[in-house]
Structure formats: C-alpha cells, structure tokens
Design a protein around this motif. Sequence first.
Motif, short mmCIF file in Angstrom:
data_model
loop_
_atom_site.label_atom_id
_atom_site.label_comp_id
_atom_site.label_asym_id
_atom_site.label_seq_id
_atom_site.Cartn_x
_atom_site.Cartn_y
_atom_site.Cartn_z
N THR A 54 -13.67 -62.07 3.93
CA THR A 54 -13.77 -61.53 2.45
C THR A 54 -12.69 -61.51 1.82
O THR A 54 -12.59 -61.28 0.60
CB THR A 54 -14.28 -59.95 2.74
N ARG A 55 -11.40 -61.93 2.50
CA ARG A 55 -10.04 -61.65 1.73
C ARG A 55 -9.69 -60.40 1.13
O ARG A 55 -9.09 -60.26 0.20
CB ARG A 55 -9.91 -62.64 0.60
N LYS A 56 -9.95 -59.45 2.02
CA LYS A 56 -9.83 -57.87 1.68
C LYS A 56 -9.06 -57.42 2.87
O LYS A 56 -9.06 -57.84 3.97
CB LYS A 56 -11.16 -56.95 1.51
N GLY A 57 -8.06 -56.51 2.75
CA GLY A 57 -7.18 -56.03 3.53
C GLY A 57 -7.05 -54.49 3.12
O GLY A 57 -7.37 -54.01 2.16
N CYS A 58 -6.28 -53.94 4.22
CA CYS A 58 -5.99 -52.63 4.16
C CYS A 58 -4.98 -52.18 5.23
O CYS A 58 -4.80 -52.71 5.87
CB CYS A 58 -7.46 -51.61 4.33
N GLN A 59 -4.28 -50.93 4.84
CA GLN A 59 -3.23 -50.39 5.84
C GLN A 59 -3.90 -49.21 6.33
O GLN A 59 -4.28 -48.21 5.53
CB GLN A 59 -1.96 -50.36 4.96
N ILE A 60 -3.64 -49.07 7.39
CA ILE A 60 -4.46 -47.90 8.32
C ILE A 60 -3.41 -47.18 9.17
O ILE A 60 -2.32 -47.90 9.45
CB ILE A 60 -5.65 -48.41 9.28
N LEU A 72 -5.50 -61.97 -1.61
CA LEU A 72 -6.10 -60.94 -0.84
C LEU A 72 -6.11 -59.63 -1.54
O LEU A 72 -5.09 -59.18 -2.39
CB LEU A 72 -5.12 -60.58 0.31
N THR A 73 -7.04 -58.73 -1.43
CA THR A 73 -7.28 -57.72 -2.24
C THR A 73 -7.15 -56.53 -1.39
O THR A 73 -8.02 -56.48 -0.33
CB THR A 73 -8.84 -57.75 -3.18
N PHE A 74 -6.30 -55.39 -2.01
CA PHE A 74 -6.38 -54.30 -1.09
C PHE A 74 -6.78 -53.17 -2.13
O PHE A 74 -6.01 -52.80 -3.16
CB PHE A 74 -4.70 -53.80 -0.66
N LYS A 110 -2.71 -54.12 -5.84
CA LYS A 110 -4.01 -54.33 -5.31
C LYS A 110 -3.90 -55.78 -4.94
O LYS A 110 -4.73 -55.92 -3.95
CB LYS A 110 -5.02 -54.02 -6.15
N ARG A 111 -3.36 -56.56 -5.35
CA ARG A 111 -3.48 -58.17 -5.09
C ARG A 111 -2.33 -58.73 -4.31
O ARG A 111 -1.16 -58.36 -4.86
CB ARG A 111 -3.92 -58.93 -6.37
N TYR A 112 -2.26 -59.24 -3.44
CA TYR A 112 -1.24 -59.98 -2.43
C TYR A 112 -1.55 -61.44 -2.11
O TYR A 112 -2.76 -61.82 -2.04
CB TYR A 112 -1.13 -58.90 -1.42
N TRP A 171 5.70 -63.12 4.71
CA TRP A 171 5.90 -62.33 3.57
C TRP A 171 4.67 -61.76 3.14
O TRP A 171 3.85 -62.83 2.64
CB TRP A 171 6.92 -62.94 2.31
N LEU A 172 4.21 -60.49 2.80
CA LEU A 172 3.20 -59.94 2.17
C LEU A 172 3.64 -59.81 0.81
O LEU A 172 4.40 -58.82 0.52
CB LEU A 172 2.66 -58.58 2.89
N GLN A 173 3.46 -60.86 -0.13
CA GLN A 173 3.91 -60.73 -1.75
C GLN A 173 3.01 -60.02 -2.49
O GLN A 173 1.85 -60.64 -2.52
CB GLN A 173 4.10 -62.21 -1.89
N SER A 174 3.34 -59.06 -3.08
CA SER A 174 2.53 -58.50 -4.34
C SER A 174 2.29 -59.40 -5.47
O SER A 174 3.33 -60.15 -5.86
CB SER A 174 2.95 -57.22 -4.84
#
Length: 157
Positions: free
Chosen positions: A122-128, A19-21, A32-34, A50-53
């Motif tokens: 898209t395998r993209k993420g963000c924290q809002i 996943l790309t942030f 950026k990658r998780y 777990w959100l693993q970097s």
Amino acid sequence: MIVKTKHFGEIDLAEDKVLTFDNGIMGFEGCKRYTILYNNESGERPVISWLQSLDEQELALPVINPLVVREDYNPLVEDELLAGIGELTEENQIIFITLTVPKDLTKMTANLKAPIVINADTRKGCQIVAENPDYIVKYPVYERFAKAKQEKEGKTC
C-alpha cells in the motif's frame, strides 16, 4: 517528480517510491510524505538508509533494520495501531528503527521503542510505540556496529 533532499541534493523520484504516513511521525506530524534513500553505487542496500521527508527538505532520519541491532527484535503492538496501513504479511512488511548519530559516534543509539512500520504493497507507513518493557528509546549500538565491522574485515583477510 524532482524533490530536494537533505543529503542527496535534487533527485528524480518515481511516484511509486512515495510513502504516505497519514499521522506523520512522532515530532513531525505535519510531514506526511516520505521516501527511503540510500547512497550505494553497488546497488546493494546498505545497513543505514534515510527516511527522507518529501514535505520538508531538511527532515531526513537515519533508519536501520532492527534485526541488525537486535536479532530477537519483535515489538508487541496493538493491531489497531497498524490498521491504517493495510494488512501486513511477512512479504510486505518493512520495519525500521531510527538512529541518533551524535558527533561522538561511541554515543550512537537506536530507538527500539518506536519502530516505523511500512506496508510495501500500500506504500503506507506509521510509527508506533512498542509495548515491550525492555525496548528503550536510546539503545546503545556503537559497540555492536564496531564488532560487526571487525568480523566482516576479519572474514575478508
């Protein structure tokens, strides 16, 4: 690819699990990658993952579906905050909230204020940051988990 993780040692991770942030996550903007990891031999996804970097081995955040914590969870956010991850639908949208798990588990909290949103396509993420005034950073969750565990155990007896 082989990646080193905080809780699972070295694992072989398929490229489609990355996943790309683009902006990282709060406090870890350089990572950026998780990937999402969970430990469950039955194949069922557990409550906590777990959100693993993939950029920093020691960075692994416990995450949970917010509906487990609050069934009415519906964060209000400006659409432009999500524009960078692609068009979201009910089918491709994944939302997590982070947990803080101290030594005293009765003090466990969830961050309702800053959910992590992932577009599975898209395998993209963000924290809002949610605009909801009643969503707080340290929402107590221990009692909710304890009650759910009691209910589950009561059904199996």
